[in-house]
Design an enzyme around this catalytic site. Structure first.
Site, PDB file in Angstrom:
ATOM      1  N   ASN A   8       0.848  -1.191   0.000  1.00 32.38           N
ATOM      2  CA  ASN A   8       0.000   0.000   0.000  1.00 32.38           C
ATOM      3  C   ASN A   8       0.882   1.238   0.000  1.00 32.38           C
ATOM      4  O   ASN A   8       1.978   1.235   0.551  1.00 32.38           O
ATOM      5  CB  ASN A   8      -0.876  -0.006   1.266  1.00 32.38           C
ATOM      6  CG  ASN A   8      -1.787   1.208   1.349  1.00 32.38           C
ATOM      7  OD1 ASN A   8      -2.491   1.543   0.387  1.00 32.38           O
ATOM      8  ND2 ASN A   8      -1.793   1.874   2.497  1.00 32.38           N
ATOM      9  N   HIS A  24       0.954   5.130   1.295  1.00 39.00           N
ATOM     10  CA  HIS A  24       0.277   6.040   2.223  1.00 39.00           C
ATOM     11  C   HIS A  24       0.980   7.401   2.175  1.00 39.00           C
ATOM     12  O   HIS A  24       2.212   7.458   2.210  1.00 39.00           O
ATOM     13  CB  HIS A  24       0.330   5.465   3.650  1.00 39.00           C
ATOM     14  CG  HIS A  24      -0.376   6.338   4.640  1.00 39.00           C
ATOM     15  ND1 HIS A  24      -1.749   6.320   4.788  1.00 39.00           N
ATOM     16  CD2 HIS A  24       0.086   7.277   5.494  1.00 39.00           C
ATOM     17  CE1 HIS A  24      -2.096   7.216   5.699  1.00 39.00           C
ATOM     18  NE2 HIS A  24      -1.005   7.809   6.149  1.00 39.00           N
TER      19      HIS A  24
HETATM   20  C1  GRF Z   1      -2.643   8.981  -2.872  1.00 38.76           C
HETATM   21  O1  GRF Z   1      -2.309  10.113  -2.134  1.00 38.76           O
HETATM   22  C2  GRF Z   1      -2.443   7.774  -2.007  1.00 38.76           C
HETATM   23  O2  GRF Z   1      -1.370   7.867  -1.158  1.00 38.76           O
HETATM   24  C3  GRF Z   1      -3.713   7.788  -1.245  1.00 38.76           C
HETATM   25  O3  GRF Z   1      -4.692   8.137  -2.166  1.00 38.76           O
HETATM   26  C4  GRF Z   1      -4.111   8.923  -3.185  1.00 38.76           C
HETATM   27  C5  GRF Z   1      -4.410   8.254  -4.479  1.00 38.76           C
HETATM   28  O4  GRF Z   1      -4.059   9.002  -5.573  1.00 38.76           O
HETATM   29  N1  GRF Z   1      -3.914   6.558  -0.539  1.00 38.76           N
HETATM   30  P1  GRF Z   1      -4.198   8.371  -7.025  1.00 38.76           P
HETATM   31  O5  GRF Z   1      -5.606   7.766  -7.149  1.00 38.76           O
HETATM   32  O6  GRF Z   1      -3.135   7.354  -7.197  1.00 38.76           O
HETATM   33  O7  GRF Z   1      -4.037   9.536  -7.958  1.00 38.76           O
END
Ligand code: GRF
Length: 224
Positions: free
Chosen positions: A133, A135
């Protein structure tokens, strides 16, 4: 690669088992998304550039039917499937459907790239050490239950922290508690808003997610 296929043909006089050879050197990734999919795009781009030459994305599964990430998958010819609360109101059934799709596609690695749903303990244990994942903070800061999206960056700004960043970690049954694979830091600038900080962090996410996938692939293929 071609040479070894030819050699195999010559030695056994049988058609070389190209598929097995490919299977052996390829990590099949299912990417789970909920939103824009810029991290998905980053993984796709790094596969296309050759940086991630050990990986293919076999499918994109979205928790939302209108996620732009599904559009990105379509543009790249990658199967995109929505598994939503509307279609599968029961969490257990929804997770069973996701697990079925993952298994059917022969998934080696699950990448959660902005996936906003919780995976069931059964699914997590079926893919133990094979789910990662991204984050948008420096775990263990600003993570855990309720820390998602803009809330993470708001929390960083309110805390007065002088730095933030992004973390790629393995997924275990806790929220944001799994073993950390990679982190990268960004400064918090005077006058930052949630949006400006989010954009700076996102740029770093796009760098470290493909790098973490590569690290996973290298390790995984040693044992395959
Ligand atoms: C990212 O900031 C990720 O860390 C978080 O959600 C966002 C997703 O962005 N969990 P994307 O959909 O990849 O543009």
């Amino acid at each position: 690669m071609e040479q070894s296929v030819n050699q195999a043909m010559n030695q056994s006089n049988q058609p070389a088992n190209q598929f097995n050879t490919l299977e052996k050197r390829t990590v099949k990734i299912s990417v789970l998304v909920s939103g824009g999919g810029s991290n998905l795009q980053s993984v796709i781009d790094h596969i296309k550039s050759g940086f991630l030459d050990q990986a293919i994305i076999v499918q994109v599964i979205s928790s939302s039917a209108d996620a732009y990430a599904l559009e990105r998958a379509k543009n790249e010819g990658i199967p995109g499937i929505a598994v939503t609360r509307q279609q599968w109101p029961e969490e257990e059934k929804r997770n069973e459907e996701i697990l079925r799709l993952l298994t059917e596609a022969g998934t080696d690695l699950i990448v959660l790239a902005g996936y906003m749903s919780i995976l069931s303990p059964e699914l997590i244990s079926a893919y133990s050490d094979r789910i990662i994942n991204i984050h948008p903070s420096l775990i263990p800061r600003h993570c855990g239950k309720g820390y998602y999206g803009k809330r993470v960056h708001r929390s960083v700004l309110e805390s007065g922290d002088l730095k933030s960043g992004a973390t790629v970690h393995y997924v275990d049954e806790g929220i944001d508690t799994g073993r950390i694979i990679l982190q990268e830091t960004v400064p918090v600038e005077p006058g930052d808003t949630e949006d400006s900080l989010a954009a700076r962090v996102l740029a770093v996410e796009h760098k470290i997610l493909p790098r973490a996938v590569k690290l996973f692939c290298e390790e995984y293929l040693k044992g395959k």
